[in-house]
Scaffold this motif. Structure first.
Motif, short mmCIF file in Angstrom:
data_model
loop_
_atom_site.label_atom_id
_atom_site.label_comp_id
_atom_site.label_asym_id
_atom_site.label_seq_id
_atom_site.Cartn_x
_atom_site.Cartn_y
_atom_site.Cartn_z
N GLY A 1 20.82 -1.90 -11.01
CA GLY A 1 19.42 -1.73 -10.65
C GLY A 1 19.23 -1.28 -9.22
N THR A 2 17.98 -1.22 -8.79
CA THR A 2 17.65 -0.83 -7.42
C THR A 2 16.59 -1.79 -6.89
OG1 THR A 2 17.04 1.03 -5.99
CG2 THR A 2 15.92 0.90 -8.12
N GLN A 3 16.81 -2.30 -5.69
CA GLN A 3 15.93 -3.32 -5.11
C GLN A 3 14.70 -2.66 -4.49
OE1 GLN A 3 16.27 -6.92 -4.76
NE2 GLN A 3 14.14 -6.65 -4.10
N VAL A 4 13.54 -3.19 -4.84
CA VAL A 4 12.28 -2.79 -4.23
C VAL A 4 11.71 -4.02 -3.55
CG1 VAL A 4 9.92 -2.04 -4.65
CG2 VAL A 4 11.81 -0.95 -5.87
N THR A 5 11.45 -3.90 -2.26
CA THR A 5 10.86 -5.00 -1.49
C THR A 5 9.59 -4.51 -0.83
OG1 THR A 5 13.05 -5.92 -1.06
CG2 THR A 5 11.24 -6.70 0.31
N VAL A 6 8.49 -5.18 -1.11
CA VAL A 6 7.20 -4.81 -0.56
C VAL A 6 6.75 -5.92 0.39
CG1 VAL A 6 4.84 -4.10 -1.06
CG2 VAL A 6 6.66 -3.61 -2.71
N SER A 7 6.59 -5.55 1.64
CA SER A 7 6.18 -6.53 2.64
C SER A 7 4.66 -6.53 2.79
CB SER A 7 6.84 -6.23 3.98
OG SER A 7 6.41 -4.97 4.47
N SER A 8 4.13 -7.69 3.12
CA SER A 8 2.67 -7.81 3.26
C SER A 8 2.23 -7.52 4.67
CB SER A 8 2.24 -9.22 2.86
OG SER A 8 2.91 -10.18 3.64
N GLY B 1 0.79 -1.22 0.00
CA GLY B 1 0.00 0.00 0.00
C GLY B 1 0.82 1.27 0.00
N GLY B 2 2.11 1.12 0.23
CA GLY B 2 2.99 2.28 0.29
C GLY B 2 3.45 2.75 -1.08
N SER B 3 4.35 3.73 -1.07
CA SER B 3 4.82 4.34 -2.31
C SER B 3 6.34 4.47 -2.30
CB SER B 3 4.22 5.75 -2.48
OG SER B 3 2.82 5.70 -2.57
N LEU B 4 6.89 4.46 -3.48
CA LEU B 4 8.30 4.75 -3.69
C LEU B 4 8.45 5.50 -5.00
CD1 LEU B 4 10.13 1.38 -2.81
CD2 LEU B 4 10.34 3.54 -1.57
N ARG B 5 9.51 6.29 -5.09
CA ARG B 5 9.82 6.97 -6.34
C ARG B 5 11.23 6.59 -6.76
NH1 ARG B 5 11.28 13.11 -7.95
NH2 ARG B 5 10.20 13.24 -9.97
N ASN C 1 18.47 14.38 -18.09
CA ASN C 1 18.73 13.01 -18.56
C ASN C 1 18.31 11.99 -17.52
OD1 ASN C 1 19.80 14.07 -20.92
ND2 ASN C 1 21.92 13.93 -20.23
N THR C 2 17.15 12.20 -16.94
CA THR C 2 16.68 11.35 -15.85
C THR C 2 15.25 10.88 -16.12
OG1 THR C 2 18.11 12.49 -14.27
CG2 THR C 2 16.28 11.21 -13.37
N VAL C 3 15.01 9.62 -15.82
CA VAL C 3 13.67 9.07 -15.91
C VAL C 3 13.24 8.61 -14.53
CG1 VAL C 3 14.54 6.78 -16.59
CG2 VAL C 3 12.19 7.45 -17.18
N TYR C 4 11.97 8.78 -14.22
CA TYR C 4 11.43 8.48 -12.89
C TYR C 4 10.33 7.44 -12.99
CZ TYR C 4 13.62 13.02 -12.05
OH TYR C 4 14.51 14.07 -11.98
N LEU C 5 10.11 6.76 -11.88
CA LEU C 5 8.98 5.85 -11.77
C LEU C 5 8.34 6.06 -10.41
CD1 LEU C 5 7.45 3.61 -13.33
CD2 LEU C 5 8.76 1.96 -11.97
N GLN C 6 7.19 6.68 -10.40
CA GLN C 6 6.41 6.83 -9.16
C GLN C 6 5.55 5.59 -9.00
OE1 GLN C 6 6.38 9.39 -6.80
NE2 GLN C 6 5.07 7.96 -5.67
N MET C 7 5.74 4.90 -7.89
CA MET C 7 5.03 3.65 -7.64
C MET C 7 4.14 3.83 -6.41
SD MET C 7 8.09 0.91 -8.37
CE MET C 7 8.96 1.32 -6.87
N ASN C 8 2.85 3.73 -6.61
CA ASN C 8 1.88 3.85 -5.54
C ASN C 8 1.13 2.53 -5.36
OD1 ASN C 8 2.53 6.62 -5.34
ND2 ASN C 8 0.98 7.16 -6.86
N SER C 9 0.46 2.42 -4.25
CA SER C 9 -0.33 1.21 -3.95
C SER C 9 0.48 -0.06 -4.20
CB SER C 9 -1.61 1.19 -4.80
OG SER C 9 -2.38 2.35 -4.57
N LEU C 10 1.67 -0.07 -3.67
CA LEU C 10 2.58 -1.19 -3.93
C LEU C 10 2.05 -2.49 -3.34
CD1 LEU C 10 5.93 0.70 -3.47
CD2 LEU C 10 5.32 -0.66 -5.48
#
Length: 113
Positions: free
Chosen positions: A106-113, A14-18, A75-84
């Motif tokens: 890369g960059t690690q994204v970990t979403v806990s339940s 449910g959280g967010s990351l950019r 020269n930057t691209v973004y990814l806004q991630m909501n409701s993870l």
């Protein structure tokens, strides 16, 4: 800098990351840029892309939750991630989708339940 992704981390469902990805100008300029992800034991998949003019496309699994954007001056691209969701857990990478470069770490994204 070829491609350097950052901004990942551990977040609750449910959280967010950019995420941000800085690219060398020769890679970024005029190219369609994409965010990919690779979960453990799975193939790398394209989740979002954006043209130099700002047109976007998304994988069905992230549509309505993720937003890709770019700053052509930086020269930057973004990814806004909501409701993870836990299934979003993966290593995230960016690349020029029609002119693939070395992937970087890369960059690690970990979403806990």
């Amino acid at each position: 800098v070829q491609l350097q992704a950052s901004g990942g981390g551990l977040v609750q469902a449910g959280g967010s990351l950019r995420l941000s990805c800085a690219a060398s100008g020769s890679i970024f300029s005029g190219n369609v840029m994409g965010w990919y992800r690779q979960a453990a034991g799975r193939h790398r998949e394209l989740v979002a892309s954006i043209t130099s003019a700002g047109s976007t496309n998304y994988a069905d699994s992230v549509k309505g939750r993720f937003t890709i954007s770019r700053d052509n001056a930086k020269n930057t691209v973004y990814l806004q991630m909501n409701s993870l969701k836990p299934e979003d857990t993966a290593v995230y990478y960016c690349n020029a989708i029609y002119s693939l470069q070395s992937w970087g770490q890369g960059t690690q994204v970990t979403v806990s339940s």
